[in-house]
Write a protein that holds these residues in place. Structure first.
Motif, PDB file in Angstrom:
ATOM      1  N   THR A 125       3.899   1.775  -1.110  1.00  0.00           N
ATOM      2  CA  THR A 125       4.511   1.653  -2.372  1.00  0.00           C
ATOM      3  C   THR A 125       3.693   2.164  -3.412  1.00  0.00           C
ATOM      4  N   VAL A 126       2.431   1.557  -3.498  1.00  0.00           N
ATOM      5  CA  VAL A 126       1.415   2.158  -4.455  1.00  0.00           C
ATOM      6  C   VAL A 126       1.145   3.775  -4.364  1.00  0.00           C
ATOM      7  N   PHE A 127       1.098   4.268  -2.820  1.00  0.00           N
ATOM      8  CA  PHE A 127       0.673   5.405  -2.736  1.00  0.00           C
ATOM      9  C   PHE A 127       1.840   6.246  -3.172  1.00  0.00           C
ATOM     10  N   LYS A 129       3.998   5.904  -5.491  1.00  0.00           N
ATOM     11  CA  LYS A 129       4.229   5.506  -6.948  1.00  0.00           C
ATOM     12  C   LYS A 129       3.119   6.822  -7.396  1.00  0.00           C
ATOM     13  N   GLY A 130       1.776   6.623  -6.954  1.00  0.00           N
ATOM     14  CA  GLY A 130       0.697   7.319  -7.587  1.00  0.00           C
ATOM     15  C   GLY A 130       1.147   8.986  -7.160  1.00  0.00           C
ATOM     16  N   LEU A 131       1.689   9.313  -5.944  1.00  0.00           N
ATOM     17  CA  LEU A 131       2.079  10.353  -5.672  1.00  0.00           C
ATOM     18  C   LEU A 131       3.260  11.245  -6.597  1.00  0.00           C
ATOM     19  N   SER A 132       4.061  10.247  -6.946  1.00  0.00           N
ATOM     20  CA  SER A 132       5.204  10.575  -7.908  1.00  0.00           C
ATOM     21  C   SER A 132       4.721  10.944  -9.250  1.00  0.00           C
ATOM     22  N   VAL A 133       3.686  10.368  -9.754  1.00  0.00           N
ATOM     23  CA  VAL A 133       3.039  10.337 -10.913  1.00  0.00           C
ATOM     24  C   VAL A 133       2.407  11.788 -10.896  1.00  0.00           C
ATOM     25  N   GLU A 134       1.602  11.831  -9.648  1.00  0.00           N
ATOM     26  CA  GLU A 134       0.629  13.409  -9.628  1.00  0.00           C
ATOM     27  C   GLU A 134       1.804  14.505  -9.607  1.00  0.00           C
ATOM     28  N   SER A 140       8.819   5.460  -0.912  1.00  0.00           N
ATOM     29  CA  SER A 140       9.063   4.130  -1.711  1.00  0.00           C
ATOM     30  C   SER A 140      10.098   2.985  -0.918  1.00  0.00           C
ATOM     31  N   HIS A 195       0.758  -1.108  -0.198  1.00  0.00           N
ATOM     32  CA  HIS A 195       0.102   0.140  -0.023  1.00  0.00           C
ATOM     33  C   HIS A 195       0.741   1.349   0.054  1.00  0.00           C
TER      34      HIS A 195
END
Length: 123
Positions: A28-30, A32-37, A71, A26
């Motif tokens: 890691t996914v959070f 990664k999403g933050l990085s994309v945003e 991460s 969870h």
């Protein structure tokens, strides 16, 4: 003076590893999403003027460090979960080997003493 015993619950170790692995995933996914945003934002929120550039100089390295650090925490948790599983497997293997040796020795001695390293009285 009696030596202290080491008692390990391999099933308990395995059980503890699952929530830790899920939490790591969870996190890691959070991140990664933050990085994309953050990447998708580009420089639009603070602009390219002198003030915006000054803000970006201080903000971007901190944001990048936070994403990398977060991460890494996720990776660490997943790695720790795998370590618990590996440890449980090794303790099971050692316990089974000790039990086998005890059974073999007990059989050779003609008795039924010992617990085979399990600590619960099974021969």
């Amino acid at each position: 003076m009696a030596e202290p015993n080491l008692v390990v619950d391999p099933d308990g170790l395995k059980g503890a590893s699952e929530p830790l692995a899920r939490l790591g995933e969870h996190i890691t996914v959070f991140f990664k999403g933050l990085s994309v945003e953050l990447s998708a934002m580009g420089s639009a929120p603070w602009g390219n003027d002198r003030t915006g550039q000054a803000f970006a100089e201080r903000y971007l390295p901190q944001a990048e460090g936070m994403v990398k650090g977060g991460s890494a925490v996720g990776d660490l948790m997943r790695g720790s979960a795998q370590g618990l599983k590996d440890m449980a497997r090794l303790f099971e293997t050692a316990g089974n080997a000790a039990e086998d040796v005890t059974k073999s020795l007990t059989s050779e001695m003609g008795g039924s003493r010992g617990t085979g390293g399990r600590g619960h009285g099974k021969a």
